[in-house]
Design an enzyme around this catalytic site. Structure first.
Site, PDB file in Angstrom:
ATOM      1  N   HIS A 138     -33.379  11.956  -6.103  1.00  0.00           N
ATOM      2  CA  HIS A 138     -34.657  11.295  -6.373  1.00  0.00           C
ATOM      3  C   HIS A 138     -35.121  10.593  -5.102  1.00  0.00           C
ATOM      4  O   HIS A 138     -34.454   9.688  -4.596  1.00  0.00           O
ATOM      5  CB  HIS A 138     -34.504  10.283  -7.500  1.00  0.00           C
ATOM      6  CG  HIS A 138     -35.751   9.492  -7.776  1.00  0.00           C
ATOM      7  ND1 HIS A 138     -36.915  10.068  -8.246  1.00  0.00           N
ATOM      8  CD2 HIS A 138     -36.027   8.168  -7.623  1.00  0.00           C
ATOM      9  CE1 HIS A 138     -37.840   9.140  -8.394  1.00  0.00           C
ATOM     10  NE2 HIS A 138     -37.335   7.984  -8.015  1.00  0.00           N
ATOM     11  N   LYS A 159     -42.170   4.416  -2.581  1.00  0.00           N
ATOM     12  CA  LYS A 159     -41.806   5.588  -1.765  1.00  0.00           C
ATOM     13  C   LYS A 159     -42.992   6.524  -1.579  1.00  0.00           C
ATOM     14  O   LYS A 159     -43.291   6.961  -0.460  1.00  0.00           O
ATOM     15  CB  LYS A 159     -40.640   6.342  -2.432  1.00  0.00           C
ATOM     16  CG  LYS A 159     -39.371   5.530  -2.585  1.00  0.00           C
ATOM     17  CD  LYS A 159     -38.234   6.356  -3.138  1.00  0.00           C
ATOM     18  CE  LYS A 159     -38.519   6.850  -4.552  1.00  0.00           C
ATOM     19  NZ  LYS A 159     -38.635   5.757  -5.523  1.00  0.00           N
ATOM     20  N   ASP A 177     -40.728  12.824  -5.178  1.00  0.00           N
ATOM     21  CA  ASP A 177     -40.087  12.548  -6.460  1.00  0.00           C
ATOM     22  C   ASP A 177     -38.718  13.207  -6.584  1.00  0.00           C
ATOM     23  O   ASP A 177     -37.718  12.541  -6.816  1.00  0.00           O
ATOM     24  CB  ASP A 177     -40.973  12.960  -7.637  1.00  0.00           C
ATOM     25  CG  ASP A 177     -40.446  12.424  -8.950  1.00  0.00           C
ATOM     26  OD1 ASP A 177     -40.182  11.201  -9.023  1.00  0.00           O
ATOM     27  OD2 ASP A 177     -40.276  13.210  -9.886  1.00  0.00           O
ATOM     28  N   ARG A 243     -30.185  -7.245  11.686  1.00  0.00           N
ATOM     29  CA  ARG A 243     -31.291  -7.639  12.545  1.00  0.00           C
ATOM     30  C   ARG A 243     -31.194  -7.023  13.939  1.00  0.00           C
ATOM     31  O   ARG A 243     -32.167  -7.037  14.691  1.00  0.00           O
ATOM     32  CB  ARG A 243     -31.347  -9.164  12.661  1.00  0.00           C
ATOM     33  CG  ARG A 243     -31.574  -9.857  11.332  1.00  0.00           C
ATOM     34  CD  ARG A 243     -31.824 -11.325  11.530  1.00  0.00           C
ATOM     35  NE  ARG A 243     -33.031 -11.536  12.326  1.00  0.00           N
ATOM     36  CZ  ARG A 243     -33.327 -12.704  12.888  1.00  0.00           C
ATOM     37  NH1 ARG A 243     -32.502 -13.726  12.784  1.00  0.00           N
ATOM     38  NH2 ARG A 243     -34.440 -12.840  13.592  1.00  0.00           N
TER      39      ARG A 243
END
Length: 319
Positions: A138, A159, A177, A243
């Site tokens: 997915h 998405k 999808d 980071r």
């Protein structure tokens, strides 16, 4: 695993059917191809009769040197009830004994005009792609600057909207999808879209849109090798996110580990631009340029040289 029949080879490679048309429905169970050289000498103890058989210039030259009785015997033994087919290359003349045996046993006898090596290569690639391990994920698959980026995340995280923005920025949609993934090599994953939803994108509140119709044929592609995965998740204030970019995560799909980046989602973040830059940065890393490692080396050098106020100059833990 997909079913492959000898009929599929005639359709895919436009081979000429010489004999054995009753056996075109026979199923091929493996990608390995056999060149029965030692079998033509009469040694059939380890004959891989369940493989596709291929006769090139060398095999047929030896075959014609045999006596008529030997040629008939070898042809009959080559054609078994489970042999999916026999392929003759280089458009060479087909022995009558082989035609008779193929018609009698129902083994399809095909002929190709191309050289033996080329035929073997194309047939092997075709069969390995058909028999490759398969799964469905997915997510959304987008081609960004030549990098196949698989975008994953929970339903509703954004998405498809991100993929739409990427398409508007000139990149190409592969699947939305549901992404069908095949492992065509030990380290090669190929993603594509199910035929039902190919070129389609679902945007909540807007519905289904056809990307190729709206943005043109250059905005889509049928398949792409997956090189990078980016997982979108809702921003968690309690979670520490990378980071510097020194941490390397992977996502295992079938038997292949794919580099993974986790991107937190919150209002104000332009995910399309961030993913675009992530793809470019990934390309740089493959070329040997790693900004995070370079920064780490600079920081280490400055610490060893005794530079003052490093904590205030490089606020790694703060905002």
């Amino acid at each position: 695993m997909a079913k492959v029949r000898t009929q599929d080879l005639t359709n895919q490679f436009h081979m000429e059917l010489i004999a054995g048309k009753d056996g075109l429905h026979r199923e091929i169970f493996m990608s390995e191809i056999s060149r029965p050289g030692i079998e033509l000498t009469g040694y059939f103890k380890y004959y891989p009769k369940d493989r596709l058989q291929l006769l090139g210039k060398t095999e047929l030259s030896y075959y014609y040197d045999l006596s008529p009785d030997q040629r008939k015997n070898r042809a009959e033994r080559l054609c078994t009830d489970i042999t999916p087919g026999i392929v003759i290359t280089r458009d060479m003349d087909v022995p009558e004994e082989l035609i008779e045996s193929c018609n009698a046993s129902g083994v399809p006898l095909l002929r190709s005009p191309y050289k033996t090596t080329r035929v073997i290569s194309r047939l092997t690639n075709f069969l390995e792609a058909k028999f490759a391990p398969f799964t469905a994920v997915h997510g959304v698959l987008v081609d960004i600057y030549g990098i196949g980026v698989l975008i994953t995340g929970q339903s509703g995280v954004g998405k498809s909207e991100t993929a739409l923005e990427l398409v508007k920025r000139g990149h190409r949609l592969v699947a939305d999808d549901s992404v069908e993934i095949r492992q065509e090599d030990y380290d090669r994953l190929i993603g594509s879209s199910p035929p039902l939803i190919e070129h389609l994108l679902e945007i909540r509140g807007l519905g289904i849109i056809n990307v190729m119709t709206l943005f043109g044929a250059g905005s889509v592609r049928s398949h792409k090798r997956i090189a990078l995965t980016i997982n979108l998740e809702t921003w968690d204030q309690k979670k520490q996110y990378d980071r510097l970019g020194l941490e390397e995560e992977v996502m295992k799909i079938i038997d292949v580990n794919i580099p993974k980046i986790t991107l937190p989602v919150r209002p104000g973040r332009n995910l399309a631009v961030i993913i675009e830059v992530a793809a470019m940065n990934f390309r740089l890393k493959r070329m040997g340029v790693n900004a995070a490692e370079e920064f780490s080396r600079r920081l280490t050098t400055m610490i060893k040289s005794g530079e003052p106020d490093l904590e205030s100059e490089f606020d790694v833990d703060g905002d």
